[in-house]
Design an enzyme around this catalytic site. Structure first.
Site, PDB file in Angstrom:
ATOM      1  CB  SER A 196      -0.957  -0.116   1.204  1.00 38.90           C
ATOM      2  OG  SER A 196      -1.929   0.790   1.138  1.00 38.90           O
ATOM      3  CD  GLU A 320      -5.306  -3.768  -4.365  1.00 37.31           C
ATOM      4  OE1 GLU A 320      -5.506  -3.282  -3.131  1.00 37.31           O
ATOM      5  OE2 GLU A 320      -4.147  -4.438  -4.626  1.00 37.31           O
ATOM      6  CG  HIS A 413      -5.733  -2.292   0.152  1.00 35.88           C
ATOM      7  ND1 HIS A 413      -4.779  -2.089  -1.097  1.00 35.88           N
ATOM      8  CD2 HIS A 413      -5.213  -1.390   1.006  1.00 35.88           C
ATOM      9  CE1 HIS A 413      -3.853  -0.975  -0.690  1.00 35.88           C
ATOM     10  NE2 HIS A 413      -3.891  -0.889   0.675  1.00 35.88           N
TER      11      HIS A 413
END
Length: 509
Positions: A196, A320, A413
């Site tokens: 990330s 995501e 995610h």
């Protein structure tokens, strides 16, 4: 005889602890505490110490907008947020070897506003045991203290630097170069990896001149590589932040030095909400093209060959965007924000792009569009650009245990962290596989760790993973059964081609 947990290096001697067959050193300072007159300044060298420094406890988390304790490990170890946060942790096998070990340096995520290296998922024990590597995890400054440009408020007596969190990461990598040999690591074989915001840090470090030569390979997990803004936009956000702080240009410098980190975090949250409303898809906290430390937009650096030509693995997860509406509402994942996004960037692209998502404007389609905008398509852009100059490898993580499928998150995610750090038998892994899928997670963890460790040891994945190029676009799909696809989601890629995003700075309303 000196205990094996005692290590002496350039700054002094530290005492670590033994964890079964591993040795751990935690909370080692790699730069001076950025407090007092060093707040909002580039990291400065550590003051060497005498005697033996205790390195058995994690260092402070960086101040963050949710100033809560972060718990890590099965015993609930707690770390508190504090400006004195520039520390790193080292984990190594206890067994002695004649040759230095490969080094893996992990950069945590959290939207450049949250996180700490102390979280249990980042422990690294499984990687070290499986791969016989030295593992380093780092803290760096976050939020307004790490990623807003206040340079316009510098005075004759007070100076503010830009890209502080990124500068911290470079300082940590320089520490690795100077000192990791004392811990059994090879400074000539350093792989950086992150997830990330940590993945975005990785893709940005490849375009940061000061980072050249500090690592030999890179892995970017779910980066948002285009969220590196212009200096004009970051400066405008800095000015808006000062206004929200209740200061003016004449009082800004002192206010920025005197305000508590907790209050800075509150103001940062207000700024973030305003930016999301005004420019959906952008975030006020993150690297900035300042013309100095980051001279070019990273994508431009990749496309022109100015990025460091090291082997790069990068990829994203299947869905995501599914995490964000419920846990971190920061993406354009609903039709209102998506309409505003295209109106502000490229109105002619709206119908072409939204039309490729079946069911749009349904919630699921909007969420997938927001995730692709932020993570997937920019990663494709960076992969195809880097592949022209250096070995590049792309993946997608599709594994979603039944709990995640039933709750609508799917392979969203950060889920790949469970595999990269093999959390199968840890509390979080057990919870997410309580209704099935543990065998699949264990299989995916083995597959990903073998590849990540091969990058660390040899600079590239295993030969079964073909390089990515613009012709074949070979992509490894990690799932219960790992497979290779060529140009996955081709129709989406073609629909996004030519989209220019936020091409010019715009003031916050």
């Amino acid at each position: 005889m000196t205990p094996e947990t005692h290590v002496t290096f350039a700054d002094g001697t530290v005492r670590g602890t033994r964890l079964g067959g591993l040795l751990a050193w935690r909370g080692i300072p790699y730069a001076a505490p950025p407090v007092g007159p060093l707040r909002l300044r580039a990291p400065q060298p550590v003051e060497p110490w005498t005697g033996v420094r205790d390195a058995t406890q994690f260092g402070n988390a960086a101040p963050q907008r949710r100033p809560r304790y972060a718990e890590t490990g099965r015993r609930g170890v707690r770390v508190r947020p504090d400006e004195d946060c520039l520390t790193l942790n080292v984990l190594a096998p206890a067994a002695r070897v004649h040759a230095p070990r490969p080094v893996m340096v992990f950069i945590h995520g959290g939207a450049f506003t949250l996180g700490t290296s102390a979280l249990s998922v980042y422990g690294g024990e499984s990687l070290v045991r499986r791969g016989d590597v030295v593992y380093v995890s780092i803290n760096y400054r976050l939020g307004a203290l790490g990623y807003l440009d206040f340079g316009s408020f510098s005075t004759d007596s007070v100076r503010f630097d830009s890209n502080l969190g990124l500068r911290d990461q470079v300082a940590a990598l320089e520490w690795v170069q100077r000192n990791i040999a004392a811990f059994g690591g090879d400074p000539d074989n350093v792989t950086i990896f992150g997830e990330s915001a940590g993945g975005t840090s990785v893709t940005t470090l490849l375009a940061t001149p000061a980072a050249r030569g500090l690592f030999s390979a890179a892995i970017a997990q779910s980066p948002a590589p285009n969220l590196v803004v212009t200096s004009d936009r970051s400066a405008e956000w800095g000015r808006k932040f000062v206004e929200l702080l209740g200061a003016d240009p004449d009082t800004a410098a002192q206010a920025l030095l005197d305000t508590s980190p907790v209050e800075l975090g509150r103001v940062g949250s207000r700024l973030g909400a305003q930016v999301l409303r005004a420019t959906p898809g952008l975030h006020p906290f993150g690297p900035v093209v300042d013309g100095d430390f980051v001279p070019l937009q990273p994508l431009e650096a990749y496309e022109t060959g100015a990025a460091h030509p090291v082997p790069l693995v990068l990829g994203t997860n299947d869905r995501e965007g599914a995490l964000f509406p419920k846990f971190l509402d920061a993406l354009p994942t609903n039709p209102r924000r998506i309409d505003a996004l295209f109106a502000a960037t490229d109105p002619e692209a709206k119908d072409r792009i939204t039309g490729i998502y079946p069911g749009y404007p349904d919630e699921r389609a909007a969420i997938d569009l927001g995730g692709d905008l932020t993570f997937w398509y920019p990663s494709v852009q960076f992969a195809q650009a880097h592949s022209r100059f250096a070995p590049t490898f792309m993946y997608r993580f599709d594994l979603a245990p039944r709990v995640l499928r039933w709750t609508g998150f799917d392979a969203t995610h950060a889920v790949e962290l469970l595999a990269v750090f093999d959390q199968t038998d840890e509390p979080l892994g057990r919870a997410l596989t309580a209704l099935g899928g543990r065998r699949g997670l264990r299989t995916a963890a083995g597959a990903m760790q073998r590849q990540w460790l091969n990058v660390a040891r040899h600079g590239e994945p295993l030969p079964s993973w073909p390089p990515y190029d613009e012709k074949d676009r070979a992509t490894v799909i990690f799932d219960e059964v790992t497979r290779i696809e060529h140009d996955p989601r081709r129709e989406r890629r073609l629909a996004w081609e030519g989209y220019r995003g936020y091409a010019a700075p715009a003031p916050v309303q």
